[in-house]
Design a protein around this motif. Structure first.
Motif, PDB file in Angstrom:
ATOM      1  N   LYS A 179      10.844 -14.449 -11.649  1.00  0.00           N
ATOM      2  CA  LYS A 179      11.830 -15.147 -10.807  1.00  0.00           C
ATOM      3  C   LYS A 179      11.198 -15.609  -9.500  1.00  0.00           C
ATOM      4  O   LYS A 179      11.387 -16.751  -9.080  1.00  0.00           O
ATOM      5  CB  LYS A 179      13.012 -14.214 -10.542  1.00  0.00           C
ATOM      6  CG  LYS A 179      14.164 -14.861  -9.835  1.00  0.00           C
ATOM      7  CD  LYS A 179      15.329 -13.887  -9.722  1.00  0.00           C
ATOM      8  CE  LYS A 179      16.473 -14.514  -8.931  1.00  0.00           C
ATOM      9  NZ  LYS A 179      17.584 -13.576  -8.751  1.00  0.00           N
ATOM     10  N   GLU A 180      10.443 -14.735  -8.857  1.00  0.00           N
ATOM     11  CA  GLU A 180       9.880 -15.063  -7.548  1.00  0.00           C
ATOM     12  C   GLU A 180       8.732 -16.069  -7.629  1.00  0.00           C
ATOM     13  O   GLU A 180       8.574 -16.904  -6.750  1.00  0.00           O
ATOM     14  CB  GLU A 180       9.406 -13.787  -6.835  1.00  0.00           C
ATOM     15  CG  GLU A 180       9.182 -14.011  -5.367  1.00  0.00           C
ATOM     16  CD  GLU A 180       8.909 -12.737  -4.587  1.00  0.00           C
ATOM     17  OE1 GLU A 180       8.250 -12.836  -3.539  1.00  0.00           O
ATOM     18  OE2 GLU A 180       9.342 -11.655  -5.019  1.00  0.00           O
ATOM     19  N   SER A 181       7.940 -15.998  -8.705  1.00  0.00           N
ATOM     20  CA  SER A 181       6.777 -16.896  -8.826  1.00  0.00           C
ATOM     21  C   SER A 181       7.126 -18.208  -9.526  1.00  0.00           C
ATOM     22  O   SER A 181       6.444 -19.208  -9.335  1.00  0.00           O
ATOM     23  CB  SER A 181       5.645 -16.214  -9.593  1.00  0.00           C
ATOM     24  OG  SER A 181       6.001 -16.022 -10.952  1.00  0.00           O
ATOM     25  N   GLY A 182       8.154 -18.178 -10.357  1.00  0.00           N
ATOM     26  CA  GLY A 182       8.470 -19.347 -11.177  1.00  0.00           C
ATOM     27  C   GLY A 182       7.510 -19.529 -12.336  1.00  0.00           C
ATOM     28  O   GLY A 182       7.581 -20.514 -13.055  1.00  0.00           O
ATOM     29  N   ALA A 183       6.608 -18.571 -12.525  1.00  0.00           N
ATOM     30  CA  ALA A 183       5.583 -18.688 -13.570  1.00  0.00           C
ATOM     31  C   ALA A 183       6.106 -18.210 -14.921  1.00  0.00           C
ATOM     32  O   ALA A 183       6.962 -17.334 -14.999  1.00  0.00           O
ATOM     33  CB  ALA A 183       4.354 -17.871 -13.185  1.00  0.00           C
ATOM     34  N   LEU A 217       1.678 -11.717  -6.611  1.00  0.00           N
ATOM     35  CA  LEU A 217       2.757 -10.737  -6.775  1.00  0.00           C
ATOM     36  C   LEU A 217       2.317  -9.577  -7.672  1.00  0.00           C
ATOM     37  O   LEU A 217       2.635  -8.410  -7.393  1.00  0.00           O
ATOM     38  CB  LEU A 217       3.996 -11.417  -7.358  1.00  0.00           C
ATOM     39  CG  LEU A 217       4.665 -12.433  -6.433  1.00  0.00           C
ATOM     40  CD1 LEU A 217       5.692 -13.255  -7.203  1.00  0.00           C
ATOM     41  CD2 LEU A 217       5.316 -11.749  -5.247  1.00  0.00           C
ATOM     42  N   LEU A 218       1.582  -9.883  -8.736  1.00  0.00           N
ATOM     43  CA  LEU A 218       1.074  -8.830  -9.628  1.00  0.00           C
ATOM     44  C   LEU A 218       0.163  -7.869  -8.874  1.00  0.00           C
ATOM     45  O   LEU A 218       0.296  -6.650  -9.007  1.00  0.00           O
ATOM     46  CB  LEU A 218       0.290  -9.443 -10.794  1.00  0.00           C
ATOM     47  CG  LEU A 218       1.087 -10.119 -11.886  1.00  0.00           C
ATOM     48  CD1 LEU A 218       0.164 -10.954 -12.767  1.00  0.00           C
ATOM     49  CD2 LEU A 218       1.840  -9.099 -12.715  1.00  0.00           C
ATOM     50  N   CYS A 219      -0.734  -8.417  -8.090  1.00  0.00           N
ATOM     51  CA  CYS A 219      -1.675  -7.571  -7.342  1.00  0.00           C
ATOM     52  C   CYS A 219      -0.948  -6.708  -6.323  1.00  0.00           C
ATOM     53  O   CYS A 219      -1.267  -5.529  -6.162  1.00  0.00           O
ATOM     54  CB  CYS A 219      -2.746  -8.426  -6.670  1.00  0.00           C
ATOM     55  SG  CYS A 219      -3.907  -9.147  -7.832  1.00  0.00           S
ATOM     56  N   ARG A 220       0.035  -7.285  -5.646  1.00  0.00           N
ATOM     57  CA  ARG A 220       0.818  -6.500  -4.679  1.00  0.00           C
ATOM     58  C   ARG A 220       1.552  -5.361  -5.375  1.00  0.00           C
ATOM     59  O   ARG A 220       1.585  -4.236  -4.879  1.00  0.00           O
ATOM     60  CB  ARG A 220       1.825  -7.395  -3.946  1.00  0.00           C
ATOM     61  CG  ARG A 220       1.184  -8.335  -2.957  1.00  0.00           C
ATOM     62  CD  ARG A 220       2.229  -9.317  -2.415  1.00  0.00           C
ATOM     63  NE  ARG A 220       1.586 -10.392  -1.697  1.00  0.00           N
ATOM     64  CZ  ARG A 220       1.337 -10.366  -0.380  1.00  0.00           C
ATOM     65  NH1 ARG A 220       1.676  -9.316   0.323  1.00  0.00           N
ATOM     66  NH2 ARG A 220       0.749 -11.385   0.199  1.00  0.00           N
ATOM     67  N   LYS A 221       2.150  -5.677  -6.519  1.00  0.00           N
ATOM     68  CA  LYS A 221       2.913  -4.664  -7.262  1.00  0.00           C
ATOM     69  C   LYS A 221       1.976  -3.563  -7.773  1.00  0.00           C
ATOM     70  O   LYS A 221       2.275  -2.380  -7.646  1.00  0.00           O
ATOM     71  CB  LYS A 221       3.644  -5.341  -8.427  1.00  0.00           C
ATOM     72  CG  LYS A 221       4.436  -4.410  -9.298  1.00  0.00           C
ATOM     73  CD  LYS A 221       5.856  -4.316  -8.839  1.00  0.00           C
ATOM     74  CE  LYS A 221       6.661  -3.514  -9.843  1.00  0.00           C
ATOM     75  NZ  LYS A 221       7.871  -2.991  -9.263  1.00  0.00           N
ATOM     76  N   LEU A 222       0.838  -3.952  -8.335  1.00  0.00           N
ATOM     77  CA  LEU A 222      -0.118  -2.955  -8.840  1.00  0.00           C
ATOM     78  C   LEU A 222      -0.660  -2.102  -7.703  1.00  0.00           C
ATOM     79  O   LEU A 222      -0.842  -0.896  -7.859  1.00  0.00           O
ATOM     80  CB  LEU A 222      -1.263  -3.643  -9.584  1.00  0.00           C
ATOM     81  CG  LEU A 222      -0.919  -4.203 -10.955  1.00  0.00           C
ATOM     82  CD1 LEU A 222      -2.049  -5.086 -11.460  1.00  0.00           C
ATOM     83  CD2 LEU A 222      -0.621  -3.094 -11.945  1.00  0.00           C
ATOM     84  N   GLY A 223      -0.922  -2.723  -6.557  1.00  0.00           N
ATOM     85  CA  GLY A 223      -1.460  -1.997  -5.419  1.00  0.00           C
ATOM     86  C   GLY A 223      -0.478  -1.047  -4.770  1.00  0.00           C
ATOM     87  O   GLY A 223      -0.870  -0.104  -4.089  1.00  0.00           O
ATOM     88  N   SER A 224       0.811  -1.273  -4.991  1.00  0.00           N
ATOM     89  CA  SER A 224       1.836  -0.432  -4.370  1.00  0.00           C
ATOM     90  C   SER A 224       2.287   0.692  -5.292  1.00  0.00           C
ATOM     91  O   SER A 224       3.125   1.489  -4.928  1.00  0.00           O
ATOM     92  CB  SER A 224       3.056  -1.282  -4.002  1.00  0.00           C
ATOM     93  OG  SER A 224       3.745  -1.674  -5.189  1.00  0.00           O
ATOM     94  N   GLY A 225       1.751   0.716  -6.490  1.00  0.00           N
ATOM     95  CA  GLY A 225       2.233   1.658  -7.497  1.00  0.00           C
ATOM     96  C   GLY A 225       1.836   3.090  -7.255  1.00  0.00           C
ATOM     97  O   GLY A 225       0.887   3.369  -6.540  1.00  0.00           O
ATOM     98  N   PRO A 226       2.591   4.019  -7.862  1.00  0.00           N
ATOM     99  CA  PRO A 226       2.187   5.420  -7.798  1.00  0.00           C
ATOM    100  C   PRO A 226       0.877   5.582  -8.546  1.00  0.00           C
ATOM    101  O   PRO A 226       0.667   4.950  -9.572  1.00  0.00           O
ATOM    102  CB  PRO A 226       3.329   6.151  -8.501  1.00  0.00           C
ATOM    103  CG  PRO A 226       3.967   5.125  -9.370  1.00  0.00           C
ATOM    104  CD  PRO A 226       3.754   3.798  -8.706  1.00  0.00           C
ATOM    105  N   GLU A 227      -0.008   6.360  -8.012  1.00  0.00           N
ATOM    106  CA  GLU A 227      -1.341   6.538  -8.598  1.00  0.00           C
ATOM    107  C   GLU A 227      -1.257   7.546  -9.746  1.00  0.00           C
ATOM    108  O   GLU A 227      -0.911   8.696  -9.520  1.00  0.00           O
ATOM    109  CB  GLU A 227      -2.278   7.075  -7.514  1.00  0.00           C
ATOM    110  CG  GLU A 227      -3.719   7.075  -7.910  1.00  0.00           C
ATOM    111  CD  GLU A 227      -4.282   5.670  -8.043  1.00  0.00           C
ATOM    112  OE1 GLU A 227      -5.104   5.482  -8.944  1.00  0.00           O
ATOM    113  OE2 GLU A 227      -3.916   4.786  -7.276  1.00  0.00           O
TER     114      GLU A 227
END
Length: 121
Positions: A45-49, A79-89
């Motif tokens: 939704k946010e990327s339109g991709a 957005l993918l990188c931000r989401k992956l980087g914010s994830g629980p380890e």
């Protein structure tokens, strides 16, 4: 395949022209997908991709195909990188000293594109 499991088809062969293809670490995909796919829906939704995440594992990861145009591919990747980087380890990805390991993304390129990326000598 061995153990009764069929060999995965070669997923790199069927991408539309101009698609970006990434191999995401399987262990981190759950955080990215979210409950009932909500994480992927938000990114769409946010990327339109338009993108597809392969169901099967391939070389320790899940194949993500992001369709053109480039501007939407780049927004989706951000957005993918931000989401992956914010994830629980995941604990299995922690170093013995307790520090977290970096997120690894593998970019897959068609063989004809490698020369332009690597550079010609």
């Amino acid at each position: 395949g061995m153990g009764g499991r069929p060999l995965a088809p070669h997923p790199v062969s069927a991408a539309p022209v101009g698609s970006a293809r990434l191999l995401l670490e399987s262990i981190r995909v759950g955080h990215l997908v979210g409950k009932a796919g909500a994480g992927l829906r938000d990114i769409r939704k946010e990327s339109g991709a338009h993108f597809e995440l392969a169901r099967g594992e391939w070389f320790g990861g899940r194949l993500l195909t992001i369709r053109p145009p480039v501007a939407k591919q780049l927004r989706c990747l951000d957005l993918l990188c931000r989401k992956l980087g914010s994830g629980p380890e995941p604990s299995s990805l922690r170093s013995p000293d307790g520090t977290s390991c970096p997120v690894h993304l593998r970019v897959l390129l068609p063989s004809e594109a490698v020369g332009s990326v690597v550079g010609k000598s």
